[in-house]
Design an enzyme around this catalytic site. Structure first.
Site, PDB file in Angstrom:
ATOM      1  N   HIS A   8     -18.919 -51.194  24.313  1.00  0.00           N
ATOM      2  CA  HIS A   8     -19.045 -52.651  24.472  1.00  0.00           C
ATOM      3  C   HIS A   8     -17.810 -53.195  25.186  1.00  0.00           C
ATOM      4  CE1 HIS A   8     -20.062 -56.751  22.322  1.00  0.00           C
ATOM      5  NE2 HIS A   8     -19.873 -56.883  23.624  1.00  0.00           N
ATOM      6  N   ARG A  73     -19.127 -60.130  32.281  1.00  0.00           N
ATOM      7  CA  ARG A  73     -18.648 -60.969  31.182  1.00  0.00           C
ATOM      8  C   ARG A  73     -19.805 -61.724  30.543  1.00  0.00           C
ATOM      9  NH1 ARG A  73     -13.682 -65.268  31.957  1.00  0.00           N
ATOM     10  NH2 ARG A  73     -13.600 -66.057  29.796  1.00  0.00           N
ATOM     11  N   HIS A 180     -27.377 -59.440  23.453  1.00  0.00           N
ATOM     12  CA  HIS A 180     -26.142 -60.219  23.608  1.00  0.00           C
ATOM     13  C   HIS A 180     -26.445 -61.560  24.262  1.00  0.00           C
ATOM     14  CE1 HIS A 180     -21.955 -61.090  23.910  1.00  0.00           C
ATOM     15  NE2 HIS A 180     -21.557 -59.840  23.755  1.00  0.00           N
ATOM     16  N   TYR A 196     -22.824 -66.196  18.968  1.00  0.00           N
ATOM     17  CA  TYR A 196     -22.933 -64.732  19.073  1.00  0.00           C
ATOM     18  C   TYR A 196     -23.384 -64.129  17.740  1.00  0.00           C
ATOM     19  CZ  TYR A 196     -20.438 -64.381  23.616  1.00  0.00           C
ATOM     20  OH  TYR A 196     -20.059 -64.449  24.937  1.00  0.00           O
ATOM     21  N   HIS A 225     -21.057 -56.805  17.610  1.00  0.00           N
ATOM     22  CA  HIS A 225     -20.225 -57.563  16.671  1.00  0.00           C
ATOM     23  C   HIS A 225     -20.514 -57.147  15.233  1.00  0.00           C
ATOM     24  CE1 HIS A 225     -21.530 -60.192  20.153  1.00  0.00           C
ATOM     25  NE2 HIS A 225     -20.300 -59.826  20.477  1.00  0.00           N
ATOM     26  N   GLU A 286     -14.958 -54.481  22.392  1.00  0.00           N
ATOM     27  CA  GLU A 286     -15.076 -55.708  23.201  1.00  0.00           C
ATOM     28  C   GLU A 286     -13.678 -56.197  23.585  1.00  0.00           C
ATOM     29  OE1 GLU A 286     -17.949 -59.666  23.437  1.00  0.00           O
ATOM     30  OE2 GLU A 286     -17.509 -58.805  21.484  1.00  0.00           O
ATOM     31  N   ARG A 292      -8.444 -62.071  21.112  1.00  0.00           N
ATOM     32  CA  ARG A 292      -7.438 -61.331  21.873  1.00  0.00           C
ATOM     33  C   ARG A 292      -6.072 -61.296  21.207  1.00  0.00           C
ATOM     34  NH1 ARG A 292      -8.604 -62.951  28.214  1.00  0.00           N
ATOM     35  NH2 ARG A 292     -10.870 -62.978  28.074  1.00  0.00           N
TER      36      ARG A 292
END
Length: 344
Positions: A8, A73, A180, A196, A225, A286, A292
């Site tokens: 992913h 993306r 997704h 999501y 996820h 991911e 991040r």
């Protein structure tokens, strides 16, 4: 030693020229006079190399992963914007960039295709782009958006015959689909924090309610996820399936539905691997995606998911091998063939 295959990955670090072109395309929906041409987008191989070497590849080397399945993306797919022609042009551009990355870094990146979906449009219109990505770009999977409307859920459920043209192609080419969604245009649903995860949970419940895998016994879906709310509420889903007189989930769904490890703390990964059989879990991060930052309680990046697998007290060495490599190669058979051709 296992190959560490991240199933992913998205091209979240594409050169800024891509976003500028997209903004011009969106402006061109209202004013066709300013609609850009595909040829107006110019991104050199050196720009692609820099965007990858200073980002994804750098972190892959630091964190110890080998291969990333790489797709456009997700939040940029934005299927709700414009019509099919807008989506088709945009998907083609994004898929070509991921393919170019895979040719520049063939040992590390393998393409996965975005589809040119559009609300209210027959999914069969996606087939030419899907075929091109498989035959010309070597794509090993696709991303399928169950809600092209962007948070308003105007499409039929995934079990509806509306989607069958895509499923027939998936079976023909043995392509798994990651379920997704993209950007939410509904203010009630934050894109990555709500939309999501809602979609992951919704897709699983739709599959419980239907009998899709009787029609397509070899169809494979990857719910990202960590499956949204599914592992946490496994008893609820088992109980609902039972009330609906469905077979046990083990046979009803779990030969066809898989979950990734994009879960960003140790208790979450431990729960996932306590509840979901090892054979249904595929490694993913991911990376450089929705989350991040650095976790202040550990000092490590939230999305460094390999650390959680390594630290697991539940998983055996063989379990870890299956999650890192074995399951990914089994679910993505076209990837497996590609790796075998390289002697891997």
């Amino acid at each position: 030693m296992s190959l560490i295959i991240d199933c992913h990955g998205h091209y979240t670090t594409a050169p800024k020229a891509l976003e500028a072109w997209r903004n011009a395309q969106i402006a061109g929906i209202k004013d066709p006079a300013v609609m850009p041409k595909v040829a107006d987008l110019k991104i050199s191989d050196d720009e692609l190399r820099e965007s990858i070497e200073t980002n994804q590849l750098k972190l892959m080397k630091e964190r110890g992963s080998d291969i990333t399945l790489f797709s456009p993306r997700a939040s940029f797919m934005a299927h709700h914007i414009g019509d099919f022609n807008v989506s088709s042009t945009w998907a083609a551009i994004c898929n070509e960039l991921c393919y170019r990355v895979s040719t520049l870094f063939p040992d590390h990146f393998v393409p996965v295709a975005m589809l040119p979906q559009s609300p209210g449009v027959d999914p069969a219109t996606c087939i030419p782009e899907l075929e091109k990505c498989v035959k010309e770009y070597g794509a090993v999977g696709i991303n399928l958006n169950p809600d092209p409307s962007g948070g308003h859920w105007t499409s039929p459920p995934l079990t509806d015959k509306h989607w069958y043209p895509i499923y027939e192609k998936m079976v023909e080419h043995d392509l798994p689909a990651m379920i997704h969604v993209s950007t939410s245009c509904n203010a009630c649903f934050h894109t990555t924090g709500a939309h999501y995860l809602n979609a992951d949970t919704t897709a699983f419940m739709q599959l419980i309610q239907g009998d899709l895998f009787k029609d397509f016994p070899t169809l494979k879906f990857l719910i990202p996820h960590g499956g949204g709310a599914v592992p946490y509420h496994w008893g609820r889903f088992r109980g609902l399936a039972q009330e609906m007189k469905k077979p046990l989930l083990d046979t009803h769904l779990m030969n066809n539905v898989f979950f990734d490890t994009c879960v960003y703390h140790q208790p979450g990964i431990d729960l996932l691997n306590t509840v979901i059989p090892v054979k249904n879990v595929l490694f993913a991060s991911e990376m450089i995606g929705a989350v991040r930052g650095i976790d202040p309680t550990t000092g490590n990046y939230y999305d460094d998911t390999k650390r959680y697998i390594e630290a697991s007290k539940i998983l055996s060495a063989d379990d870890k091998h299956q999650i890192y490599e074995g399951n990914v190669r089994r679910v993505f058979s076209r990837l497996d063939s590609r790796l075998k051709a390289k002697g891997l």
